[in-house]
Each structure stands twice: as structure tokens, then as C-alpha cells.
Design a protein around this motif. Sequence first.
Motif, PDB file in Angstrom:
ATOM      1  N   ALA A 163       0.815  -1.101   0.248  1.00  0.00           N
ATOM      2  CA  ALA A 163      -0.025   0.055   0.136  1.00  0.00           C
ATOM      3  C   ALA A 163       1.079   1.588  -0.196  1.00  0.00           C
ATOM      4  O   ALA A 163       2.150   0.925   0.845  1.00  0.00           O
ATOM      5  CB  ALA A 163      -0.760   0.237   1.220  1.00  0.00           C
TER       6      ALA A 163
ATOM      7  N   ARG B 215      -4.336   1.679  -4.362  1.00  0.00           N
ATOM      8  CA  ARG B 215      -4.584   1.164  -3.470  1.00  0.00           C
ATOM      9  C   ARG B 215      -3.844   0.473  -3.007  1.00  0.00           C
ATOM     10  O   ARG B 215      -3.269   0.249  -1.724  1.00  0.00           O
ATOM     11  CB  ARG B 215      -6.650   0.689  -3.169  1.00  0.00           C
TER      12      ARG B 215
ATOM     13  N   LEU C 199      -3.577  -4.081   2.609  1.00  0.00           N
ATOM     14  CA  LEU C 199      -4.528  -2.786   2.009  1.00  0.00           C
ATOM     15  C   LEU C 199      -4.330  -2.037   3.278  1.00  0.00           C
ATOM     16  O   LEU C 199      -4.534  -0.599   2.927  1.00  0.00           O
ATOM     17  CB  LEU C 199      -6.014  -3.389   2.208  1.00  0.00           C
TER      18      LEU C 199
END
Length: 296
Positions: free
Chosen positions: A167, A248, A227
Motif C-alpha cells: 500500500a 490502493r 491494503l
Amino acid sequence: MNLKDLDVFVSVVAVGSLAGAGRRLGVSAMAISRSLAALETELGVRLMHRTTRSISLTPEGEAFLGHARALLDLGEAARSSVTSDPEIASGTLKVTCPHLLGRAVLVPLLGELQRRQPSLQVELILSDDLIDIVEQGIDVAIRLAHPKDSRLVGRKLSDNPRALYAAPVYLERHGAPGALGDLSQHQGLRSLAMTSWPFMVGDDLRLFPIPGRFACSSAEGVKEACLHGMGLAMLSYWDVEAEVATGRLLPLSLADAEAQNLPIWALMPSSRNVPTRVRLLIDELRQRLQTAPSAG
């Protein structure tokens, strides 16, 4: 031999109860019981022990189960051979697939297939475990990596490009690794079943022990941790296609190594008399998967 009675028998075994098979076939439990009794009378043997709570196959039932499935497949093939349109799929398509690939690719593809095939029923089992598709009466299993069960017939659908992903928030805090040796300075995220990341260094496979303090029982949990910026994860392109498109997650490249890619296979109990519903699924899934890039 009545194919409806055979379908009842196979459905009871798959579901594990008379009531469950009745719901699956849209008939009463009493009708299920009558069909089983008729089949046993015709064969002259008892196929299963059944109570109000459970069923179990007799040795004769276990021996007959494979033949019953084969007869049902043969009946489906016979119907397909005389239909006015050989592209019409009917019956129940039973398929199993790993969670992430199933949710990202298979669920929307099956929805589109059902939209075009109004007579098609679908039973999808999302599982990262290796389900015995012969025992469970499943038409096709979508699996990652090379098949190991010699009883099954495999068709390679596509390569499954993998890479390390992170991420943006993780990279802001820790930076990106530039080479294989840099990984020991990072937090790695892994499943409980995976202790090393497989990399190709030239033509050689090298297993790099995954550093870090987080492990999860499912690939979905590993992706979710990635994430949230908890570390690096080796994931399939299909696992993260949407997240990469929106920024993302970001793919990482190492100067001296690439993540090992594994193929995606469709596995079936037999290559004979493949039902139209299975053939259409495999053809469309292969076409969808081949839109992936050669690397993450």
C-alpha cells in the motif's frame, strides 16, 4: 434406469441429507425418499443408510456412485447432442475456486453466463482447500499451480502472474525494496500455509523466508493486511487488479529477481462427455484470464 432417480441419489450424497437434496431439486423430502427406494428396488441393493438426521453410503452405494455420475453426464451429453442449439447450457454447474480468484473473476463471469443461459443453475464453492471434486460431485475445479491428483483431467487456462505488492502508506513509511536481499528489512505478510516467497533468479527457483510478524489463515486476510499498510504481500494479478487500478496497492519490482508465476488450471473428473455448461465456462474463463499482463 430412471435418470431422475440417479440425480436424486447423487444430490443426496452431495448435500448430505434428504431434506437438503429436496430443497436443491425443488421437491419434498418424501419424494426424495421414494426415488431412492425405487432405485434401490431396481438395483436390488441398499445404497445408503438414512435417518432423519444423517445419511451414509453402504459399500454398494460407494461402488455405484461413480457410475451414477457417469450416467448423468452421459444423459446430459445425449440431450446436448440433439438440441437445436449446441450452445445452450442447462442443468447445475458445480464449480469450486479459491476465494480471491473466485470473487474477483469467477462470480461476475458466472453471472454473465447465467444471464445468457436462463436454464443454467450454478453452485459455487469458494475454498482455498483442495476439495475432492470426485467425492463431492463437482463438475470443475479452478486451481492455482500444477495439478497433483492423477485422477483428474487438467486444462491449463492461463498463467497466473504474481508480484510483491504494498500500500502507498507502507511505502511512505518504509520505502520500497530494490533487490531480493532488501526484503529482510521489511515486514512480510503471509498465509499460515506459506513460509517462503518463491522467486526466480534467472532460471533458478529461490525460496526467500518471509520476514515479518503477521500470518493469516486465508489469502483474503493477507490481502486486507496489505491494503492497511501492514507490510508486503505476494499476490496474484487477479487478486489485486481492481486495487492496482485505483492506486490502493502498488506492484514492486526487484532488480535481481521476479516472483514465480504459477498456472491456473481447470480440473475435471473426466474428459469424456463434458457437459456444455462446463465447456462454456472453461472457454469463457480462459478468454477472461488471458487478458492479464505477463507480469504484475
